[in-house]
Design an enzyme around this catalytic site. Structure first.
Site, PDB file in Angstrom:
ATOM      1  N   LYS A 243      33.292 -39.714 -27.049  1.00 59.73           N
ATOM      2  CA  LYS A 243      34.353 -40.342 -27.843  1.00 59.73           C
ATOM      3  C   LYS A 243      33.809 -41.562 -28.573  1.00 59.73           C
ATOM      4  CE  LYS A 243      38.320 -39.520 -24.729  1.00 59.73           C
ATOM      5  NZ  LYS A 243      39.143 -38.701 -25.630  1.00 59.73           N
ATOM      6  N   ARG A 318      42.125 -30.491 -18.612  1.00 57.84           N
ATOM      7  CA  ARG A 318      42.600 -29.147 -18.264  1.00 57.84           C
ATOM      8  C   ARG A 318      41.652 -28.450 -17.289  1.00 57.84           C
ATOM      9  NH1 ARG A 318      42.634 -27.426 -24.476  1.00 57.84           N
ATOM     10  NH2 ARG A 318      43.025 -29.673 -24.566  1.00 57.84           N
TER      11      ARG A 318
HETATM   12  N1  BES Z   1      42.240 -38.132 -22.312  1.00 56.34           N
HETATM   13  C1  BES Z   1      42.181 -37.453 -23.548  1.00 56.34           C
HETATM   14  C2  BES Z   1      43.506 -37.402 -24.276  1.00 56.34           C
HETATM   15  C3  BES Z   1      44.100 -38.673 -24.757  1.00 56.34           C
HETATM   16  C4  BES Z   1      43.596 -39.309 -25.875  1.00 56.34           C
HETATM   17  C5  BES Z   1      45.206 -39.198 -24.136  1.00 56.34           C
HETATM   18  C6  BES Z   1      44.178 -40.459 -26.327  1.00 56.34           C
HETATM   19  C7  BES Z   1      45.796 -40.361 -24.578  1.00 56.34           C
HETATM   20  C8  BES Z   1      45.280 -40.993 -25.686  1.00 56.34           C
HETATM   21  C9  BES Z   1      41.746 -36.003 -23.333  1.00 56.34           C
HETATM   22  O1  BES Z   1      40.867 -35.775 -22.301  1.00 56.34           O
HETATM   23  C10 BES Z   1      41.070 -35.573 -24.604  1.00 56.34           C
HETATM   24  O2  BES Z   1      40.098 -36.155 -24.966  1.00 56.34           O
HETATM   25  N2  BES Z   1      41.633 -34.566 -25.258  1.00 56.34           N
HETATM   26  C11 BES Z   1      41.102 -34.055 -26.467  1.00 56.34           C
HETATM   27  C12 BES Z   1      41.197 -32.554 -26.391  1.00 56.34           C
HETATM   28  C13 BES Z   1      40.497 -31.841 -27.496  1.00 56.34           C
HETATM   29  C14 BES Z   1      39.011 -32.039 -27.396  1.00 56.34           C
HETATM   30  C15 BES Z   1      40.862 -30.398 -27.422  1.00 56.34           C
HETATM   31  C16 BES Z   1      41.917 -34.584 -27.629  1.00 56.34           C
HETATM   32  O3  BES Z   1      43.152 -34.638 -27.514  1.00 56.34           O
HETATM   33  O4  BES Z   1      41.336 -34.986 -28.619  1.00 56.34           O
HETATM   34 ZN    ZN Z   2      38.836 -36.005 -22.815  1.00 53.95          ZN
END
Ligand code: BES
Ligand code: ZN
Ligand code: ZN
Length: 464
Positions: A243, A318
């Site tokens: 990230k 997930r």
């Molecule tokens: N923890 C994050 C989701 C998140 C981001 C929650 C910002 C609250 C605020 C999760 O693990 C994630 O990174 N999800 C990705 C999934 C994608 C790669 C399919 C996302 O939402 O970008």
């Molecule tokens: Zn994530």
């Protein structure tokens, strides 16, 4: 925590908050000057509460709902100076409860890491009005649980790693004494072949944990337990699909908001001895790009034997939840609910003022959750859950993939998880509101404890 006590009669009108829709009512003990002052301010529509020199407030309860009154409590709380005790006086139970709740919630502080800890001075609230000592104790217990959830979310991973998270949950259960916690450590998780949890943990220096909470009162109204699953990613770097820092990785200590929500909900339910049998499952690890980290392209065999093609290591929530949801089957659950800070898509869809939810459980459970959310202003917004979205998680080389298409990421994530719930009724809560970057009244700033009051109320309503 502020102490709440019942007081039979009002001693004087210093440091008193009156809740009323009419300042000349019997229980409002104001002197002449104050009465005319407040009467005038009541006529102006905009003024919701007024303050005199001696910290005497009158909160106008006409046309206000419980949430408005909680927000007024937050405003009154903000005006506190060095008062150690205040009195809250009213003649309506719901209004008093709402005010006290908003007030308690507003008093939360996370001071652990300050050298000088400027603690709020208020220690005691005396309540004059139709509220029982039992109702006050219930409020305290829920507030304590919400604060615990907020603390866990606010703690950085340097303190709260997967092991510490499990230990905290165990300690809380030992305090409460009426529910049990069992912690599965790395070896046990390996022997169970929880492939999703182990894959995410590969890049980490800290072993994973899988915590099982069980509250089973003798007078439970349900034969089959409700299983609550919470995402316990104690820190989410994204893994190899790293990230960016700003507004992203910088607050990913909050990625165990789902775990905090579920553990704190069970704690609140147990402290208040609600007659419901609940099991909590908390898979926990951090998600890091360490040298053995799982990689985009990997195929992982999950706890239930399903194979998953990993196309983005940042879709780790997930992976760990899937194993826990599949494990829930062994309890023959009445319903599985998970709470997880699962997708940015949910945040983009509705922001941070509610959570997103969806699922395949009985309609009454959806209505009940929506109703509880409205009552507590800890709201959930329902999204569709049509099977067409399963198309988006089909893989060319494995049973499913951990990445959906370009749209509706919160729904494809939900569909991914549903796969592991098998035949068990299932509801997924994407906790977009677990963390706030700016203060939002009594809900705070930083960790909110979102979902705890919602689910507590849900179980309370069920047990009526
Ligand atoms: N923890 C994050 C989701 C998140 C981001 C929650 C910002 C609250 C605020 C999760 O693990 C994630 O990174 N999800 C990705 C999934 C994608 C790669 C399919 C996302 O939402 O970008
Ligand atoms: Zn994530
Ligand atoms: Zn995450």
């Amino acid at each position: 925590m502020i102490q709440l006590t019942n007081l039979k009669t009002l001693k004087n009108n210093n440091n008193v908050v009156f809740l009323t829709n009419n300042v000349t009512e019997k229980h409002v003990a104001l002197n002449k000057g104050q009465t005319s002052f407040f009467e005038k301010s009541f006529k102006k529509d905009k003024i919701q509460f007024t303050k005199t020199d001696a910290f005497t407030f009158v909160v106008n309860t006409s046309k206000q709902n419980a949430h408005d009154i909680r927000v007024h409590a937050f405003e009154v709380h903000k005006s506190l100076k060095n008062e150690k005790t205040i009195t809250v006086c009213g003649d309506n139970t719901e209004n008093l409860i709402a005010f006290l709740e908003g007030f308690l919630m507003s008093n939360y502080q996370f001071l652990k890491y300050f050298k000088d800890k400027k603690q709020n001075k208020l220690q005691k609230i005396q309540v004059v009005g139709p509220v029982t000592q039992a109702a006050l104790a219930e409020l305290q217990n829920v507030a304590l649980s919400v604060f615990w959830a907020r603390d866990m979310v606010n703690e950085p991973v340097s303190y709260l790693d997967a092991i510490k998270l499990a230990e905290e949950i165990k300690e809380k259960a030992e305090e409460a004494k009426n529910y049990k916690v069992e912690i599965f450590e790395q070896m046990k998780i390996q022997s169970l072949k929880m492939g999703g949890l182990l894959a995410v943990n590969q890049g980490s220096e800290t072993p994973p944990t899988f915590t099982i909470i069980e509250y089973k009162p003798k007078n439970a109204i349900n034969k089959k337990p409700y299983v609550l699953v919470g995402k316990g990613i104690v820190y989410d770097t994204g893994g190899l699909s790293l990230k960016p820092t700003a507004n992203s990785m910088d607050f990913m200590k909050a990625d165990m908001g789902g775990a905090a929500c579920m553990a704190a909900t069970i704690h609140a339910v147990a402290l208040n001895k609600l007659p419901v049998h609940i099991v909590g499952l908390i898979p926990a690890t951090d998600n890091r790009p360490g040298k053995n980290a799982y990689a985009p392209g990997d195929v992982v065999t999950m706890f239930d034997g399903t194979t998953v093609e990993v196309l983005n290591t940042d879709a780790e929530g997930r992976m760990v939840l899937a194993d826990a949801i599949a494990y829930a089957d062994k309890y023959n659950p009445e319903m599985i609910i998970d709470a997880a800070t699962l997708t940015g898509a949910a945040v983009r869809a509705i922001g941070v003022r509610a959570a997103v939810f969806m699922g395949n459980a009985k309609e009454t459970y959806f209505t009940q959750l929506e109703k509880s959310g409205q009552e507590m202003h800890d709201r959930v917004v329902r999204f569709p859950f049509w099977d067409e979205w399963k198309e988006d998680i089909k893989s060319d080389i494995a049973d499913i993939k951990n990445l959906g298409g370009p749209y509706a990421g919160m729904i494809t994530a939900g569909k991914f998880l549903e796969h592991f719930a098998k035949k068990n009724p299932y509801i997924h809560i994407d906790l977009s509101n677990a963390y706030l970057h700016t203060q939002e009244n009594y809900k705070g700033k930083g960790g909110t404890g979102a979902g705890v009051r919602l689910l507590y109320q849900f179980f309370k309503n069920l047990s009526k």
